[in-house]
Design a protein around this motif. Structure first.
Motif, short mmCIF file in Angstrom:
data_model
loop_
_atom_site.label_atom_id
_atom_site.label_comp_id
_atom_site.label_asym_id
_atom_site.label_seq_id
_atom_site.Cartn_x
_atom_site.Cartn_y
_atom_site.Cartn_z
N PRO A 1 0.75 -1.23 0.03
CA PRO A 1 0.07 -0.01 0.06
C PRO A 1 0.88 1.30 0.04
CG PRO A 1 -0.02 -1.17 2.21
CD PRO A 1 0.64 -1.90 1.23
N GLN A 2 2.14 1.15 0.45
CA GLN A 2 2.82 2.41 0.50
C GLN A 2 3.33 2.69 -1.10
OE1 GLN A 2 3.72 -0.76 1.34
NE2 GLN A 2 5.96 -1.30 0.68
N VAL B 1 2.92 7.28 0.48
CA VAL B 1 3.76 7.64 -0.57
C VAL B 1 4.98 8.44 -0.07
CG1 VAL B 1 4.29 8.58 -2.64
CG2 VAL B 1 2.38 6.97 -2.42
N GLY B 2 6.22 8.09 -0.19
CA GLY B 2 7.26 8.91 0.26
C GLY B 2 7.71 8.50 1.73
#
Length: 421
Positions: free
Chosen positions: A16-17, A24-25
């Motif tokens: 999911p990242q 995200v990031g």
């Protein structure tokens, strides 16, 4: 430690990242792995009672040396950054899978994560786009995100998880049995949607090995022929399973080039990650890739790592405890054998697919190996009569097996090239 490494497993498969804006990031995957590793360092559960715990760090060192001897000194750090986390995950996951119950939980998480990817693929097949924002491929094959962007990697994952799902369906009440069987059906359908010939053959191999174990070679061979015919009907790409077909011919040529890379760099290979510097296509074979990139030294270590995993599960299946006459011990031993058979079938599925893919350094392979090693070490505690494997006692065997398999690859490639001309 166990919850953290399970979270790492979830993040590695579902990822999911990589598509959820909130993650995200953020380096969530390495942070979870580091936390799990710190717990492992402080834990009394860590163990080194299997040859793989010695082999894997040495193999990492060989990966680093392989690029240095080929002139790229900075490549040592690059290889450490790439493969180091995989080695850490192996150590932690193997230590965490120290009971039958924990192995079952790990299997359940592995299956459920794989089912999420299968459902994503079904959505792709129906609408053309998955919830990750990844569309179906141009040739109509489902794909995911990150390390599973290639349909072949998805198929490899599904073929690995399928035996676990079937095994879990035998453990509980009716509703849970139906649930895990439904998961198995989704995984099989997902494999079909990947249209991966290697994955479909892997499923056939898994079924064949199971039937062979239960009913014998003749029955397995007969059903295997029928299964292959059915899969040719299911998959348009299976109809092109021929040495003269363009894709198959490209694979054989890549194997040929890989063997010549080994001949020109026999000790440490052409360097980890350098196969495509010498050939336009990757090796399309995990064994040839290791041989070409790390030479005989790396190949022998890697083959031993893989071979011990199979050997351990076969040992459980063939072993007869001294106290088997005790009904309680006999029932417990049957439980051990069912789990060992499941892990063996998952190994067969993974490496059958990996034989046609260049996936020698991917994390899924080493997470499955960690489950195998963790289970076997714990099984020896429950049944001390199981064999204790020591690398020092079997070094000659892996030298011979490596030399023999390399010779076999040369013969196989020579035959396939002759057939295709």
């Amino acid at each position: 430690m166990f919850p953290l490494i399970l979270l790492y497993l979830v993040l590695t498969i579902i990822r999911p990242q990589e598509y959820m804006a909130a993650f995200v990031g953020i380096p969530i995957l390495p942070v979870v792995l580091i936390a799990a590793f710190l717990c492992w360092l402080a834990s009394n559960a860590k163990t080194f009672a299997a040859p793989q715990f010695v082999i894997l760090p040495i193999f990492l060192l060989v990966l680093m040396i392989s690029v240095v001897v080929n002139g790229w000194f900075g490549g040592a750090l690059d290889q450490f950054e790439k493969f180091g986390p995989i080695a850490i995950a192996f150590f932690v996951f193997a230590a965490a899978c120290n009971t039958q119950q924990r192995v079952k939980i790990a299997m359940a998480v592995f299956v459920l994560c794989s089912v999420v990817l299968a459902i994503h693929g079904i959505q792709q097949a129906r609408t053309g786009m998955g919830w990750t924002g990844v569309p179906i491929s141009e040739d109509g094959r489902i794909q995911y995100i990150g390390i599973f962007n290639d349909p072949n990697d998805l198929g490899l994952l599904f073929a690995t998880a399928l035996p676990m799902s079937v095994y879990l369906s035998t453990l509980r009440g009716l509703m849970l049995r139906l649930f895990w069987l439904a998961c198995a059906a989704l995984l099989f359908y997902g494999t079909y949607l990947t249209n991966s010939r290697g994955a479909l053959l892997a499923v056939l191999v898994v079924a064949g090995v199971y039937v062979w174990y239960r009913r014998g070679f003749i029955t397995a061979g007969t059903l295997g022929v029928v299964g292959l015919a059915c899969m040719k009907l299911l998959s348009s790409r299976m109809e092109d399973l021929d040495p003269d077909e363009e894709s198959a011919s490209g694979r054989v040529n890549a194997w040929y080039e890989g063997l010549h890379m080994f001949l020109s760099h026999p000790v440490f290979g052409v360097g980890a990650g350098n196969f495509t510097e010498y050939n336009d296509l990757t090796a399309h074979n995990s064994f040839v890739l290791v041989l070409a990139e790390t030479g005989f030294v790396g190949y022998m270590l890697w083959l031993a790592f893989v071979g011990y995993s199979f050997w351990m599960m076969l040992t459980v299946l063939r072993h007869k405890p001294d106290d088997i006459d005790d009904p309680a011990r006999a029932k417990a031993w049957q439980s051990e054998q069912r789990m060992a058979l499941t892990l063996l079938l998952s190994l067969c599925g993974l490496f059958s697919a990996a034989f046609f893919l260049s996936r020698s350094y991917t994390v899924v392979m080493y997470l499955l190996a960690a489950m195998v090693v963790g289970y076997y070490v714990s099984a020896r505690q429950r049944f001390p009569g199981l064999r204790l494997f020591k690398l020092a006692s079997n070094g000659w065997l892996w030298f011979s097996a490596s030399a023999g398999s390399i010779a076999g690859f040369f013969v196989l490639v020579a035959v396939l090239l002759r057939v295709s001309t």
